[in-house]
Motif scaffolding. Structure first.
Motif, PDB file in Angstrom:
ATOM      1  N   LYS A 231       0.827  -1.216   0.000  1.00 10.71           N
ATOM      2  CA  LYS A 231       0.000   0.000   0.000  1.00 10.71           C
ATOM      3  C   LYS A 231       0.859   1.262   0.000  1.00 10.71           C
ATOM      4  O   LYS A 231       1.872   1.340   0.697  1.00 10.71           O
ATOM      5  CB  LYS A 231      -0.892   0.014   1.242  1.00 10.71           C
ATOM      6  CG  LYS A 231      -2.051  -0.968   1.177  1.00 10.71           C
ATOM      7  CD  LYS A 231      -3.350  -0.226   0.899  1.00 10.71           C
ATOM      8  CE  LYS A 231      -4.529  -1.142   0.728  1.00 10.71           C
ATOM      9  NZ  LYS A 231      -5.094  -1.612   1.981  1.00 10.71           N
ATOM     10  N   ARG A 232       0.420   2.270  -0.768  1.00  7.10           N
ATOM     11  CA  ARG A 232       1.121   3.555  -0.792  1.00  7.10           C
ATOM     12  C   ARG A 232       0.132   4.677  -0.461  1.00  7.10           C
ATOM     13  O   ARG A 232      -0.936   4.411   0.050  1.00  7.10           O
ATOM     14  CB  ARG A 232       1.772   3.784  -2.164  1.00  7.10           C
ATOM     15  CG  ARG A 232       2.967   2.862  -2.422  1.00  7.10           C
ATOM     16  CD  ARG A 232       4.149   3.146  -1.502  1.00  7.10           C
ATOM     17  NE  ARG A 232       5.282   2.292  -1.792  1.00  7.10           N
ATOM     18  CZ  ARG A 232       5.500   1.093  -1.250  1.00  7.10           C
ATOM     19  NH1 ARG A 232       4.647   0.598  -0.387  1.00  7.10           N
ATOM     20  NH2 ARG A 232       6.565   0.389  -1.578  1.00  7.10           N
ATOM     21  N   GLY A 233       0.494   5.922  -0.732  1.00  9.51           N
ATOM     22  CA  GLY A 233      -0.341   7.040  -0.327  1.00  9.51           C
ATOM     23  C   GLY A 233      -0.288   7.168   1.181  1.00  9.51           C
ATOM     24  O   GLY A 233       0.743   6.862   1.797  1.00  9.51           O
ATOM     25  N   THR A 234      -1.406   7.549   1.815  1.00  9.88           N
ATOM     26  CA  THR A 234      -1.374   7.718   3.280  1.00  9.88           C
ATOM     27  C   THR A 234      -1.153   6.393   4.000  1.00  9.88           C
ATOM     28  O   THR A 234      -0.841   6.376   5.181  1.00  9.88           O
ATOM     29  CB  THR A 234      -2.687   8.337   3.833  1.00  9.88           C
ATOM     30  OG1 THR A 234      -3.778   7.650   3.246  1.00  9.88           O
ATOM     31  CG2 THR A 234      -2.782   9.818   3.555  1.00  9.88           C
ATOM     32  N   SER A 235      -1.346   5.260   3.298  1.00 14.30           N
ATOM     33  CA  SER A 235      -1.138   3.949   3.949  1.00 14.30           C
ATOM     34  C   SER A 235       0.306   3.462   3.861  1.00 14.30           C
ATOM     35  O   SER A 235       0.601   2.343   4.284  1.00 14.30           O
ATOM     36  CB  SER A 235      -2.034   2.899   3.315  1.00 14.30           C
ATOM     37  OG  SER A 235      -3.372   3.280   3.427  1.00 14.30           O
ATOM     38  N   THR A 236       1.205   4.274   3.314  1.00 16.12           N
ATOM     39  CA  THR A 236       2.620   3.859   3.212  1.00 16.12           C
ATOM     40  C   THR A 236       3.154   3.575   4.617  1.00 16.12           C
ATOM     41  O   THR A 236       2.989   4.398   5.517  1.00 16.12           O
ATOM     42  CB  THR A 236       3.472   4.983   2.581  1.00 16.12           C
ATOM     43  OG1 THR A 236       2.837   5.395   1.374  1.00 16.12           O
ATOM     44  CG2 THR A 236       4.891   4.505   2.305  1.00 16.12           C
ATOM     45  N   ARG A 237       3.737   2.410   4.805  1.00 17.60           N
ATOM     46  CA  ARG A 237       4.198   2.087   6.149  1.00 17.60           C
ATOM     47  C   ARG A 237       5.397   1.154   6.135  1.00 17.60           C
ATOM     48  O   ARG A 237       5.664   0.473   5.151  1.00 17.60           O
ATOM     49  CB  ARG A 237       3.083   1.466   6.969  1.00 17.60           C
ATOM     50  CG  ARG A 237       2.482   0.235   6.328  1.00 17.60           C
ATOM     51  CD  ARG A 237       1.227  -0.165   7.096  1.00 17.60           C
ATOM     52  NE  ARG A 237       0.663  -1.404   6.596  1.00 17.60           N
ATOM     53  CZ  ARG A 237      -0.383  -1.479   5.790  1.00 17.60           C
ATOM     54  NH1 ARG A 237      -0.948  -0.370   5.351  1.00 17.60           N
ATOM     55  NH2 ARG A 237      -0.846  -2.639   5.406  1.00 17.60           N
ATOM     56  N   ILE A 238       6.082   1.160   7.257  1.00 19.10           N
ATOM     57  CA  ILE A 238       7.255   0.312   7.435  1.00 19.10           C
ATOM     58  C   ILE A 238       6.878  -0.743   8.464  1.00 19.10           C
ATOM     59  O   ILE A 238       6.499  -0.405   9.590  1.00 19.10           O
ATOM     60  CB  ILE A 238       8.446   1.170   7.926  1.00 19.10           C
ATOM     61  CG1 ILE A 238       8.871   2.136   6.806  1.00 19.10           C
ATOM     62  CG2 ILE A 238       9.603   0.290   8.377  1.00 19.10           C
ATOM     63  CD1 ILE A 238       9.897   3.163   7.226  1.00 19.10           C
ATOM     64  N   GLU A 239       6.944  -2.008   8.060  1.00 22.71           N
ATOM     65  CA  GLU A 239       6.539  -3.088   8.972  1.00 22.71           C
ATOM     66  C   GLU A 239       7.778  -3.733   9.594  1.00 22.71           C
ATOM     67  O   GLU A 239       8.611  -4.298   8.891  1.00 22.71           O
ATOM     68  CB  GLU A 239       5.754  -4.151   8.192  1.00 22.71           C
ATOM     69  CG  GLU A 239       5.343  -5.340   9.040  1.00 22.71           C
ATOM     70  CD  GLU A 239       4.790  -6.514   8.220  1.00 22.71           C
ATOM     71  OE1 GLU A 239       5.434  -6.960   7.264  1.00 22.71           O
ATOM     72  OE2 GLU A 239       3.709  -6.991   8.545  1.00 22.71           O
ATOM     73  N   LEU A 240       7.879  -3.629  10.915  1.00 20.75           N
ATOM     74  CA  LEU A 240       8.952  -4.316  11.638  1.00 20.75           C
ATOM     75  C   LEU A 240       8.388  -5.656  12.084  1.00 20.75           C
ATOM     76  O   LEU A 240       7.377  -5.718  12.794  1.00 20.75           O
ATOM     77  CB  LEU A 240       9.389  -3.475  12.840  1.00 20.75           C
ATOM     78  CG  LEU A 240      10.553  -4.064  13.647  1.00 20.75           C
ATOM     79  CD1 LEU A 240      11.862  -3.989  12.863  1.00 20.75           C
ATOM     80  CD2 LEU A 240      10.712  -3.345  14.984  1.00 20.75           C
ATOM     81  N   ARG A 241       9.044  -6.760  11.674  1.00 16.64           N
ATOM     82  CA  ARG A 241       8.455  -8.089  11.865  1.00 16.64           C
ATOM     83  C   ARG A 241       9.001  -8.849  13.074  1.00 16.64           C
ATOM     84  O   ARG A 241       8.564  -9.954  13.363  1.00 16.64           O
ATOM     85  CB  ARG A 241       8.667  -8.929  10.593  1.00 16.64           C
ATOM     86  CG  ARG A 241       7.870  -8.382   9.415  1.00 16.64           C
ATOM     87  CD  ARG A 241       8.133  -9.182   8.140  1.00 16.64           C
ATOM     88  NE  ARG A 241       7.730 -10.566   8.236  1.00 16.64           N
ATOM     89  CZ  ARG A 241       6.487 -11.020   8.062  1.00 16.64           C
ATOM     90  NH1 ARG A 241       5.509 -10.181   7.790  1.00 16.64           N
ATOM     91  NH2 ARG A 241       6.222 -12.307   8.159  1.00 16.64           N
ATOM     92  N   SER A 242       9.957  -8.248  13.776  1.00 16.86           N
ATOM     93  CA  SER A 242      10.525  -8.989  14.912  1.00 16.86           C
ATOM     94  C   SER A 242       9.674  -9.001  16.187  1.00 16.86           C
ATOM     95  O   SER A 242       9.657 -10.012  16.885  1.00 16.86           O
ATOM     96  CB  SER A 242      11.923  -8.450  15.231  1.00 16.86           C
ATOM     97  OG  SER A 242      11.878  -7.059  15.406  1.00 16.86           O
ATOM     98  N   PRO A 243       8.971  -7.910  16.547  1.00 17.70           N
ATOM     99  CA  PRO A 243       8.341  -7.914  17.877  1.00 17.70           C
ATOM    100  C   PRO A 243       7.399  -9.103  18.084  1.00 17.70           C
ATOM    101  O   PRO A 243       6.752  -9.562  17.140  1.00 17.70           O
ATOM    102  CB  PRO A 243       7.539  -6.609  17.891  1.00 17.70           C
ATOM    103  CG  PRO A 243       8.213  -5.727  16.910  1.00 17.70           C
ATOM    104  CD  PRO A 243       8.730  -6.643  15.842  1.00 17.70           C
ATOM    105  N   ASP A 244       7.347  -9.583  19.316  1.00 19.59           N
ATOM    106  CA  ASP A 244       6.337 -10.580  19.650  1.00 19.59           C
ATOM    107  C   ASP A 244       5.449 -10.013  20.752  1.00 19.59           C
ATOM    108  O   ASP A 244       5.812  -9.043  21.427  1.00 19.59           O
ATOM    109  CB  ASP A 244       6.986 -11.937  19.984  1.00 19.59           C
ATOM    110  CG  ASP A 244       7.675 -11.978  21.335  1.00 19.59           C
ATOM    111  OD1 ASP A 244       7.035 -11.654  22.363  1.00 19.59           O
ATOM    112  OD2 ASP A 244       8.861 -12.366  21.375  1.00 19.59           O
ATOM    113  N   PRO A 245       4.256 -10.598  20.907  1.00 23.81           N
ATOM    114  CA  PRO A 245       3.268  -9.967  21.799  1.00 23.81           C
ATOM    115  C   PRO A 245       3.582 -10.095  23.292  1.00 23.81           C
ATOM    116  O   PRO A 245       2.784  -9.641  24.105  1.00 23.81           O
ATOM    117  CB  PRO A 245       1.955 -10.676  21.435  1.00 23.81           C
ATOM    118  CG  PRO A 245       2.334 -11.909  20.720  1.00 23.81           C
ATOM    119  CD  PRO A 245       3.701 -11.738  20.164  1.00 23.81           C
ATOM    120  N   THR A 246       4.740 -10.666  23.646  1.00 22.57           N
ATOM    121  CA  THR A 246       5.096 -10.663  25.078  1.00 22.57           C
ATOM    122  C   THR A 246       5.804  -9.360  25.463  1.00 22.57           C
ATOM    123  O   THR A 246       6.098  -9.143  26.626  1.00 22.57           O
ATOM    124  CB  THR A 246       6.012 -11.859  25.446  1.00 22.57           C
ATOM    125  OG1 THR A 246       7.222 -11.778  24.688  1.00 22.57           O
ATOM    126  CG2 THR A 246       5.332 -13.190  25.163  1.00 22.57           C
TER     127      THR A 246
END
Ligand code: GLU
Ligand code: MG
Length: 350
Positions: A231-246
């Motif tokens: 997605k681009r426009g206002t939805s442009t984003r950087i996804e960091l995939r390391s975090p876990d929900p703990t």
């Protein structure tokens, strides 16, 4: 809530205050930090005495629908309950592993999101209990199956404008988006001590389960640490995939933001995007492209944290010293215990 000392000054050990300080820095640079988290969890059976198990009768996989997905009734009630708490739910689906689920809510300002993650986990666990199930956000409850991630989709806004988007540039990513990625990659090892805070977190960060191992970024591939969704426009984003929900969401968002802002302040250029599957590259190929790996244990991550001035400063001396004490103790306990694996491996051989 915010925690104050009796004299009305903010308590330095308050994680929410750590995030507030980081957001203040962003604001001074003219930015609002927006985040969209993707928390995954397992639904397991409870034993007759009510205690939690790691058993599921569910055999479903990614995006399966009922009647295969036995957790669907529980998940529907979780969503309806979350909506009563003011959440706007964007997606919900069965995840890859049997008994694994994901519910996504709309991105918002980081402080609001950190609060929502706390509420989210409480609602999911409580509703699961009402269905006779145990919900766990533990990073890797079952060996050989996918673990629970909490990918963090991040963007910086100036008013209504998403500053990561630039139509003129390659991949439509602005210069500041690239610097932000540069900052995330530079501080990745130290960040991991906060975003992946348990001994068990590191059993998720292994090849083969869509969790990151290598410090790289991509606009196409899910294997690297940082991915740029399409997605681009206002939805442009950087996804960091390391975090876990703990992780503690306040501390995690604070260190991630400050790493990205360090990239912008110091114009840290990221390497070329790695649009290939890093898991199929040889060690030599990775070394040729200078692709480093994330810490493989909590201990290694804590050492990286101690060596990183930007991440340490974000936490402040109070939180840093308490965090290190608690986590070093946790590591020591794990290292000195005799685990079932050792008994199975050695007891009869020697
Ligand atoms: N469960 C995977 C992880 O540990 C992520 C799967 C996905 O791409 O949503 O991060
Ligand atoms: Mg997922």
């Amino acid at each position: 809530g915010d925690i104050y000392n009796t004299d009305g000054t903010p308590f330095l050990g308050d994680p929410r205050y750590v995030l507030r300080r980081a957001l203040q820095t962003a604001q001074e640079m003219g930015y609002t930090f927006k985040v969209g988290p993707e928390a995954e969890f397992f639904l397991f059976h409870t034993a007759p005495d009510g205690s939690a198990t790691t058993l599921t009768h569910d055999k479903a996989g990614y995006f399966d629908l009922s009647p295969v997905d036995l957790g669907e009734n529980a998940r529907r009630e979780m969503i309806l309950t979350l909506e009563k708490f003011g959440f706007e739910i964007e997606a919900s689906h069965h995840e890859v592993a049997p008994g694994q689920h994901e519910i996504d809510f709309k991105y918002a300002d980081a402080l609001d999101i950190a609060d929502k993650i706390i509420t989210f986990k409480m609602v999911v666990r409580t509703v699961a209990q009402n269905h006779g199930l145990h919900a766990t956000f533990m990073a890797k409850p079952i060996y050989g199956k996918a673990g629970n991630g909490m990918h963090m989709n991040q963007s910086l806004f100036q008013g209504e404008d998403n500053i990561f988007w630039d139509e003129e540039k390659p991949n439509q990513l602005s210069e500041n988006a690239l610097y932000y990625i540069g900052g995330l990659l530079k501080h990745a090892k130290a960040i991991t001590a906060i975003t992946n805070p348990t001994v068990n977190s590191y059993k998720r960060l292994v090849p083969g389960y869509e969790a990151p191992v290598y410090i790289a970024w991509s606009t196409q591939n899910r294997s690297p640490l940082v991915r740029i969704p399409a997605k681009r426009g206002t939805s442009t984003r950087i996804e960091l995939r390391s975090p876990d929900p703990t992780c503690n969401p306040y501390l995690a968002l604070a260190v991630v933001l400050m790493a990205g802002l360090d990239g912008i302040k110091n114009k840290i250029e990221p390497p070329e995007p790695c649009d290939c599957n890093i898991y199929t590259m040889t060690k030599a190929e990775r070394e040729a492209r200078d692709i480093k790996t994330l810490p493989s244990t909590l201990d290694e991550a804590l050492q990286a944290l101690v060596a990183d001035e930007v991440v340490k400063k974000t936490l402040g001396p109070h939180v840093l010293s308490r965090y290190l004490d608690a986590k070093q103790q946790e590591w020591k306990e794990y290292m000195t215990k005799v685990h079932q694996w050792e008994i199975d491996k050695y007891l009869t051989v020697y």
